[in-house]
Design an enzyme around this catalytic site. Structure first.
Site, mmCIF file in Angstrom:
data_model
loop_
_atom_site.group_PDB
_atom_site.id
_atom_site.type_symbol
_atom_site.label_atom_id
_atom_site.label_comp_id
_atom_site.label_asym_id
_atom_site.label_seq_id
_atom_site.Cartn_x
_atom_site.Cartn_y
_atom_site.Cartn_z
ATOM 1 C CG ASP A 182 -2.156 -0.785 1.076
ATOM 2 O OD1 ASP A 182 -2.575 -1.028 -0.068
ATOM 3 O OD2 ASP A 182 -2.737 -1.179 2.103
ATOM 4 C CB THR A 183 3.471 2.410 2.343
ATOM 5 O OG1 THR A 183 2.626 2.208 3.477
ATOM 6 C CG2 THR A 183 4.277 3.685 2.544
#
Length: 406
Positions: A180-181
Site C-alpha cells: 500500500d505505502t
C-alpha cells in the site's frame, strides 16, 4: 450554475510550500491513495478530500477510528467536502471543481469511476490539463482487474512473503502495509512526473499504479536475481540473503544488528570482537566463504556478543567503525536522540484530543520545507468554504445540504 447560485467566486489564499498553487481532488480511501495524496498536502498543495455525506456511510476511516492515529496520520493538512456524486447536482459540483484542479486521485475498483462519470476521458474534456491518478490492486485491466486488492494479498502474490521470515515458519508478511505505502509513493512520483511534463505540453495524463506492480518493483535486487540469474530467493530470516554476516545477534541483555558482509567491514568487526585470527580461517576469510559457511560464522559471532550488553557492544562497534545498531521497540524509536534531532515526529493540535503527534516527511528541502499544520478534517468541515470558492451562495449551499447533496 443556475441564477440563484451565482456569486462572487472566492480565491483561496495559497498555502506556503513547494507545491503551493497545486489543487488536488482526493477521492481516495484506505491507505495507498491517502499515502499518495499526503505527499501533496504536506508540501503546500490545496487538497480537498471528497467524501460521502454522513447519511450515506458510517465513515471512511477504514480499519480505525476517524480521530485515531492512523486516520490522522494519513489525512492531515486537508480540507473536506462531503458530496453525493450519485446525485446530478453533486456530480456537477465535482465537475466544477475539476475545472479548478490540477490533480484527481482515486482508488475505486476500476469500473466505478466510469459508472460515476468521473473517469479520466470524461474529466480531460472538462480540463485538458488534469493529471488523473488511479491506484488499484492489480491494474486497470487484465484478468485480475476486478479482484479486491489488499496489502496482505499482494505481499503474497508479489513475492514478498516468500522471502520474508524463517523457512521453518512458512511465508511471513511484513509488519507494515508495504505494498500500500509503496504504491502510494510511486503514485505520487508518477503525478509529479506528469505535472513536470505538463509544463511542456500543457496537457495532463492518466497515471496508473497497482499494488502488485509496486510490490514487485520494491523487490528490487531479489526480483532481479530471478530475472537475470534465474535464482529463486529463499527465506533468510534476519540474515542478508547474500552478504554475511548481516543480521541480528544476541547480547547479554537483548540483541543488536550488525552489517559486516563487505570485506573491509568484516575486518573491522573481527578486530572489534578481538578475533582477527578469523581472517586467516578459510570459512571466514572471504565474502563467498562466509556466505557458504553462514551458520558457522553467525554462531561464532553470537558466542562472543552474548558476553556484553547491547550498549557496551554498540559503543565498541561505533569506536571501531563497525556498522551496527540497536533493535528498538516503537517507544524507543521516538526517544532516540538522533530521531528527536531529525524532528520527524510532528506536533498538531486536534480539536478534541488536544496535542497530538504524527509522522512527518522523510525528506527535506532547504528553502521550502514541508509543513504539518492541521489535523485531519471532520467530514464536510469545509463544505461552505469550498462551495463559495466556485460561486455557490449561502442559500444555494443550504438547499444542497437539505437535499442531501452535501
Amino acid at each position: 450554475m443556475t441564477q440563484n447560485q451565482t456569486a462572487t467566486v472566492d480565491t483561496p489564499a495559497a498555502k506556503p510550500g513547494a507545491l503551493s498553487g497545486i489543487r488536488v481532488l482526493d477521492l481516495t480511501r484506505v491507505r495507498a491513495g491517502p499515502s499518495c495524496v499526503r505527499q501533496f498536502a504536506d508540501w503546500g498543495a490545496d487538497v480537498i478530500k471528497i467524501e460521502s455525506p454522513e447519511y450515506m456511510e458510517v465513515s471512511d476511516a477504514w480499519g480505525g477510528w476517524r480521530d485515531g492515529a492512523d486516520f490522522q496520520n494519513l489525512h492531515r493538512n486537508k480540507r473536506s467536502l462531503s458530496l453525493n456524486m450519485k446525485d446530478p447536482r453533486g456530480l456537477k459540483i465535482f465537475h466544477e471543481l475539476v475545472k479548478t484542479a490540477d490533480v484527481v486521485a482515486e482508488n475505486f475498483r476500476p469500473d466505478v469511476k466510469f459508472r460515476l462519470d468521473i473517469d479520466y476521458e470524461t474529466l480531460k474534456e472538462i480540463n485538458p490539463g488534469i493529471v488523473y491518478v488511479s491506484i488499484s490492486g492489480f491494474g486497470q485491466d487484465g484478468p485480475y482487474a476486478r479482484r479486491p486488492g489488499f496489502d496482505h494479498i499482494v505481499q503474497g502474490m508479489g513475492g514478498m512473503m516468500s522471502i520474508n521470515g524463517y523457512p521453518e515458519n512458512g511465508p511471513t508478511r511484513v509488519g507494515i502495509a508495504v505494498a500500500d505505502t509503496g504504491a502510494g509513493l510511486y503514485s505520487a512520483l508518477g503525478v509529479m512526473t506528469a505535472l513536470l511534463e505538463r509544463q511542456k505540453s500543457g496537457l495532463g495524463q492518466w497515471v496508473q499504479v497497482s499494488l502488485l506492480e509496486a510490490m514487485i518493483a520494491m523487490l528490487d535486487f531479489q526480483g532481479a536475481r530471478w530475472l537475470m540469474e534465474k535464482e529463486i530467493p529463499a527465506q533468510a530470516g534476519n540474515n542478508h540473503p547474500t552478504s554475511i554476516p548481516t543480521g541480528v545477534y544476541p547480547t547479554a541483555d537483548g540483541h543488536v544488528t550488525i552489517a559486516a558482509g563487505e570485506q573491509a567491514m568484516f575486518k573491522r568487526l573481527a578486530k572489534a570482537l578481538d578475533r582477527e585470527d578469523w581472517l586467516a580461517q578459510p570459512a571466514f576469510a572471504t565474502e563467498d566463504a562466509r556466505s557458504e559457511h553462514r551458520h558457522e560464522v553467525n554462531d561464532a559471532i553470537a558466542a562472543i556478543t552474548r558476553r556484553k550488553s547491547s550498549a557496551e557492544w554498540l559503543e565498541i562497534f561505533e569506536a571501531g567503525g563497525v556498522a551496527a545498531g540497536p533493535i528498538y521497540r516503537m517507544n524507543e524509536v521516538f526517544a532516540d536522540e538522533q530521531v528527536r534531532h531529525l524532528g520527524i515526529a510532528k506536533p498538531l493540535m486536534h480539536r478534541t484530543r488536544g496535542p497530538i503527534e504524527v509522522i512527518g516527511q522523510p525528506f527535506s528541502l532547504s528553502r521550502t520545507p514541508s509543513r504539518v499544520e492541521t489535523a485531519a478534517p471532520t467530514r464536510g468541515e469545509h463544505n461552505d468554504e469550498v462551495l463559495r470558492e466556485i460561486g455557490y451562495t449561502s442559500d444555494a449551499i443550504q438547499s444542497l445540504r437539505q437535499d442531501g447533496v452535501i
